[in-house]
Write a protein that holds these residues in place. Sequence first.
Motif, PDB file in Angstrom:
ATOM      1  N   GLU A 222       0.858  -1.190   0.000  1.00  0.00           N
ATOM      2  CA  GLU A 222       0.000   0.000   0.000  1.00  0.00           C
ATOM      3  C   GLU A 222       0.892   1.238   0.000  1.00  0.00           C
ATOM      4  N   LYS A 223       0.402   2.285  -0.637  1.00  0.00           N
ATOM      5  CA  LYS A 223       1.115   3.561  -0.609  1.00  0.00           C
ATOM      6  C   LYS A 223       0.655   4.373   0.591  1.00  0.00           C
ATOM      7  N   VAL A 224       1.608   4.989   1.289  1.00  0.00           N
ATOM      8  CA  VAL A 224       1.281   5.842   2.438  1.00  0.00           C
ATOM      9  C   VAL A 224       2.004   7.172   2.270  1.00  0.00           C
ATOM     10  N   PHE A 225       1.213   8.237   2.239  1.00  0.00           N
ATOM     11  CA  PHE A 225       1.813   9.575   2.122  1.00  0.00           C
ATOM     12  C   PHE A 225       1.947  10.190   3.506  1.00  0.00           C
ATOM     13  N   SER A 226       3.121  10.667   3.845  1.00  0.00           N
ATOM     14  CA  SER A 226       3.336  11.346   5.117  1.00  0.00           C
ATOM     15  C   SER A 226       3.300  12.857   4.927  1.00  0.00           C
ATOM     16  N   PHE A 227       2.309  13.493   5.571  1.00  0.00           N
ATOM     17  CA  PHE A 227       2.247  14.966   5.527  1.00  0.00           C
ATOM     18  C   PHE A 227       3.412  15.552   6.303  1.00  0.00           C
ATOM     19  N   THR A 228       3.739  14.896   7.436  1.00  0.00           N
ATOM     20  CA  THR A 228       4.819  15.397   8.286  1.00  0.00           C
ATOM     21  C   THR A 228       6.142  15.418   7.520  1.00  0.00           C
ATOM     22  N   LYS A 229       6.397  14.341   6.777  1.00  0.00           N
ATOM     23  CA  LYS A 229       7.677  14.238   6.079  1.00  0.00           C
ATOM     24  C   LYS A 229       7.583  14.590   4.600  1.00  0.00           C
ATOM     25  N   GLN A 230       6.361  14.820   4.101  1.00  0.00           N
ATOM     26  CA  GLN A 230       6.142  15.149   2.687  1.00  0.00           C
ATOM     27  C   GLN A 230       6.804  14.122   1.770  1.00  0.00           C
ATOM     28  N   GLU A 231       6.525  12.861   2.054  1.00  0.00           N
ATOM     29  CA  GLU A 231       7.046  11.811   1.172  1.00  0.00           C
ATOM     30  C   GLU A 231       6.094  10.619   1.168  1.00  0.00           C
ATOM     31  N   THR A 232       6.158   9.876   0.076  1.00  0.00           N
ATOM     32  CA  THR A 232       5.338   8.680  -0.033  1.00  0.00           C
ATOM     33  C   THR A 232       6.219   7.451   0.139  1.00  0.00           C
ATOM     34  N   ASN A 233       5.769   6.547   1.002  1.00  0.00           N
ATOM     35  CA  ASN A 233       6.431   5.260   1.134  1.00  0.00           C
ATOM     36  C   ASN A 233       5.469   4.172   0.692  1.00  0.00           C
ATOM     37  N   GLU A 234       6.046   3.089   0.195  1.00  0.00           N
ATOM     38  CA  GLU A 234       5.243   1.892   0.017  1.00  0.00           C
ATOM     39  C   GLU A 234       5.456   1.048   1.246  1.00  0.00           C
ATOM     40  N   ILE A 235       4.366   0.595   1.839  1.00  0.00           N
ATOM     41  CA  ILE A 235       4.492  -0.278   3.004  1.00  0.00           C
ATOM     42  C   ILE A 235       4.103  -1.689   2.574  1.00  0.00           C
ATOM     43  N   THR A 236       4.850  -2.645   3.094  1.00  0.00           N
ATOM     44  CA  THR A 236       4.654  -4.018   2.629  1.00  0.00           C
ATOM     45  C   THR A 236       4.553  -4.990   3.799  1.00  0.00           C
TER      46      THR A 236
ATOM     47  N   ASP B  12       0.012   1.763  16.635  1.00  0.00           N
ATOM     48  CA  ASP B  12       1.052   2.684  16.165  1.00  0.00           C
ATOM     49  C   ASP B  12       1.380   3.692  17.258  1.00  0.00           C
ATOM     50  N   ASP B  13       2.530   4.327  17.113  1.00  0.00           N
ATOM     51  CA  ASP B  13       2.974   5.255  18.168  1.00  0.00           C
ATOM     52  C   ASP B  13       2.255   6.598  18.105  1.00  0.00           C
ATOM     53  N   PHE B  14       2.141   7.180  16.902  1.00  0.00           N
ATOM     54  CA  PHE B  14       1.488   8.485  16.754  1.00  0.00           C
ATOM     55  C   PHE B  14       0.331   8.380  15.776  1.00  0.00           C
ATOM     56  N   LEU B  15      -0.701   9.166  16.018  1.00  0.00           N
ATOM     57  CA  LEU B  15      -1.771   9.340  15.032  1.00  0.00           C
ATOM     58  C   LEU B  15      -1.864  10.829  14.719  1.00  0.00           C
ATOM     59  N   ALA B  16      -1.618  11.160  13.459  1.00  0.00           N
ATOM     60  CA  ALA B  16      -1.692  12.552  13.010  1.00  0.00           C
ATOM     61  C   ALA B  16      -2.804  12.656  11.969  1.00  0.00           C
ATOM     62  N   ASN B  17      -2.463  12.393  10.720  1.00  0.00           N
ATOM     63  CA  ASN B  17      -3.472  12.439   9.655  1.00  0.00           C
ATOM     64  C   ASN B  17      -4.105  11.080   9.375  1.00  0.00           C
ATOM     65  N   GLY B  18      -3.548  10.063   9.963  1.00  0.00           N
ATOM     66  CA  GLY B  18      -4.140   8.727   9.825  1.00  0.00           C
ATOM     67  C   GLY B  18      -3.672   7.950   8.619  1.00  0.00           C
ATOM     68  N   GLU B  19      -2.727   8.508   7.880  1.00  0.00           N
ATOM     69  CA  GLU B  19      -2.309   7.841   6.638  1.00  0.00           C
ATOM     70  C   GLU B  19      -1.711   6.458   6.893  1.00  0.00           C
ATOM     71  N   ALA B  20      -0.852   6.361   7.904  1.00  0.00           N
ATOM     72  CA  ALA B  20      -0.234   5.064   8.195  1.00  0.00           C
ATOM     73  C   ALA B  20      -1.292   4.048   8.625  1.00  0.00           C
ATOM     74  N   ALA B  21      -2.202   4.473   9.503  1.00  0.00           N
ATOM     75  CA  ALA B  21      -3.242   3.548   9.996  1.00  0.00           C
ATOM     76  C   ALA B  21      -4.154   3.094   8.856  1.00  0.00           C
ATOM     77  N   PHE B  22      -4.534   4.016   7.968  1.00  0.00           N
ATOM     78  CA  PHE B  22      -5.363   3.623   6.817  1.00  0.00           C
ATOM     79  C   PHE B  22      -4.609   2.640   5.923  1.00  0.00           C
ATOM     80  N   GLY B  23      -3.316   2.872   5.720  1.00  0.00           N
ATOM     81  CA  GLY B  23      -2.525   1.970   4.886  1.00  0.00           C
ATOM     82  C   GLY B  23      -2.457   0.573   5.484  1.00  0.00           C
TER      83      GLY B  23
END
Length: 193
Positions: A94-108, A124-135
Amino acid sequence: MQLLKQKVLDEGIVLSNQVLKVDSFLNHQMDPVLMKEMGKEFTRLFDGQNITRVLTIESSGIAPGIMTALELGVPLIFARKQKSLTLRHDIFVEKVFSFTKQETNEITVAKKFIHSGDRVLIIDDFLANGEAAFGLARIVEQAGAEVIGIGIVIEKAFQPGGRLLKEAGYRVESLVRIASLDDGAVSFADPLE
Ligand code: G4P
Ligand code: NA
Ligand code: NA
């Protein structure tokens, strides 16, 4: 979670009105006693849910994740982050965009570690925009498994992730919710216990 609130007050450093640094107990140095208590608290919150797997993402989710998995008596899987990937059939991506870091990672996650019928708790440790959790949730769903809930150590409630995840139907349990980091100070969303 009172112990964690106190730790945030004692050791958290407000870097800006968006970012809290907690590298003395969560993101760099880690406090194993506090981690163990977090694992117990997540287990209490999701008691009776017949969880079969805990899923987190490297790197800072691993410590609270493993303590929770230990308490629940189930395996922990951590999703890996990669920059870009050649197509493979043995992994969920899944693709995860980080607003904090302004980069996209693929998580596998390797397909062999999550199966249809699994009942998965995401940590997860932090919840900000929820991108990691949605991914992570999309990976669980790709596997045909069920997201039982999402456990977060520190939710920044002034950012939209918690609301968006709840609107999408997920149960979110955060050990600490921060209402604001304005004026260099931490204010909690929930009244002190
Ligand atoms: P989101 O998933 O909720 O959308 O969050 P975002 O992309 O903005 O977060 C990117 C990274 O920054 C994540 O770590 C996240 O845990 C971290 N992060 C977000 N807000 C804060 C904050 O206020 N304080 C601290 N200390 N971290 C924050 P990561 O890139 O996955 O790194 P790792 O620490 O897990 O290796
Ligand atoms: Na992090
Ligand atoms: Na994280």
